[in-house]
Design a protein around this motif. Structure first.
Motif, short mmCIF file in Angstrom:
data_model
loop_
_atom_site.label_atom_id
_atom_site.label_comp_id
_atom_site.label_asym_id
_atom_site.label_seq_id
_atom_site.Cartn_x
_atom_site.Cartn_y
_atom_site.Cartn_z
N TRP A 28 1.03 -1.12 0.17
CA TRP A 28 0.08 0.07 -0.17
C TRP A 28 0.99 1.21 -0.07
CZ3 TRP A 28 -0.83 4.25 3.23
CH2 TRP A 28 -2.03 4.64 3.06
N ARG A 29 0.44 2.27 -0.78
CA ARG A 29 1.09 3.44 -0.86
C ARG A 29 0.22 4.68 -0.78
NH1 ARG A 29 4.43 2.78 -6.48
NH2 ARG A 29 5.58 0.83 -5.91
N ARG A 30 0.81 5.71 0.12
CA ARG A 30 -0.19 6.87 0.31
C ARG A 30 -0.87 7.53 -0.89
NH1 ARG A 30 1.43 11.44 4.52
NH2 ARG A 30 2.24 9.61 5.37
N THR A 31 -0.11 7.21 -1.99
CA THR A 31 -0.68 8.00 -3.30
C THR A 31 -1.65 6.98 -3.62
OG1 THR A 31 0.89 6.77 -4.81
CG2 THR A 31 1.31 9.02 -3.81
N TRP A 32 -1.99 5.72 -3.37
CA TRP A 32 -2.91 4.97 -3.66
C TRP A 32 -3.96 4.79 -2.61
CZ3 TRP A 32 0.73 0.30 -5.06
CH2 TRP A 32 1.30 0.63 -6.14
N ALA A 33 -4.10 5.70 -1.57
CA ALA A 33 -5.09 5.48 -0.57
C ALA A 33 -6.59 5.64 -1.00
CB ALA A 33 -4.81 6.54 0.57
N LYS A 34 -6.75 6.65 -1.86
CA LYS A 34 -8.06 6.87 -2.18
C LYS A 34 -8.39 5.84 -3.45
CE LYS A 34 -7.92 11.79 -1.71
NZ LYS A 34 -7.91 13.15 -2.32
N ASN A 35 -7.62 5.07 -4.14
CA ASN A 35 -8.29 4.21 -4.95
C ASN A 35 -7.59 2.82 -5.02
OD1 ASN A 35 -5.86 4.97 -5.88
ND2 ASN A 35 -6.55 5.07 -8.08
N TRP A 36 -7.15 2.29 -3.76
CA TRP A 36 -6.47 1.04 -3.49
C TRP A 36 -6.99 -0.28 -4.04
CZ3 TRP A 36 -2.12 -0.88 -2.84
CH2 TRP A 36 -1.90 -2.26 -2.29
N ASP A 37 -8.75 0.14 -3.83
CA ASP A 37 -9.22 -1.15 -4.59
C ASP A 37 -9.26 -1.29 -6.05
OD1 ASP A 37 -10.10 -2.03 -2.17
OD2 ASP A 37 -11.91 -0.50 -2.27
N ASP A 38 -8.88 -0.01 -6.75
CA ASP A 38 -8.80 -0.13 -8.15
C ASP A 38 -7.43 -0.46 -8.71
OD1 ASP A 38 -11.39 0.35 -8.37
OD2 ASP A 38 -11.15 2.58 -8.11
N VAL A 39 -6.45 -0.44 -7.91
CA VAL A 39 -5.03 -0.63 -8.28
C VAL A 39 -4.70 -1.99 -8.77
CG1 VAL A 39 -2.42 -0.30 -7.63
CG2 VAL A 39 -4.15 1.34 -6.79
N ARG A 40 -4.21 -2.23 -9.88
CA ARG A 40 -4.29 -3.70 -10.45
C ARG A 40 -2.65 -4.03 -10.76
NH1 ARG A 40 -7.87 -4.83 -14.85
NH2 ARG A 40 -7.33 -6.84 -14.40
#
Length: 54
Positions: A28-40
């Motif tokens: 997990w990265r802070r920049t992905w906090a809002k869309n972690w579920d969408d990161v593939r």
């Protein structure tokens, strides 16, 4: 006085999941906090190598 930024906790406790292309674990990265579920994908290279839908 020096100001430092960044995570100062236990990084092993952060969530992770595998990349959809190469299977490497992504932490997990802070920049992905809002869309972690969408990161593939773990990188732009894997995003380019993804299977194209016909």
């Amino acid at each position: 006085m020096r100001v430092t930024r960044g995570f100062k906790g236990n990084k092993a406790s952060l969530p992770s999941k595998p990349c959809a292309v190469c299977g490497r674990p992504m932490s997990w990265r802070r920049t992905w906090a809002k869309n972690w579920d969408d990161v593939r994908y773990c990188s732009e290279a894997c995003r380019r190598r993804r299977a194209k839908a016909p």
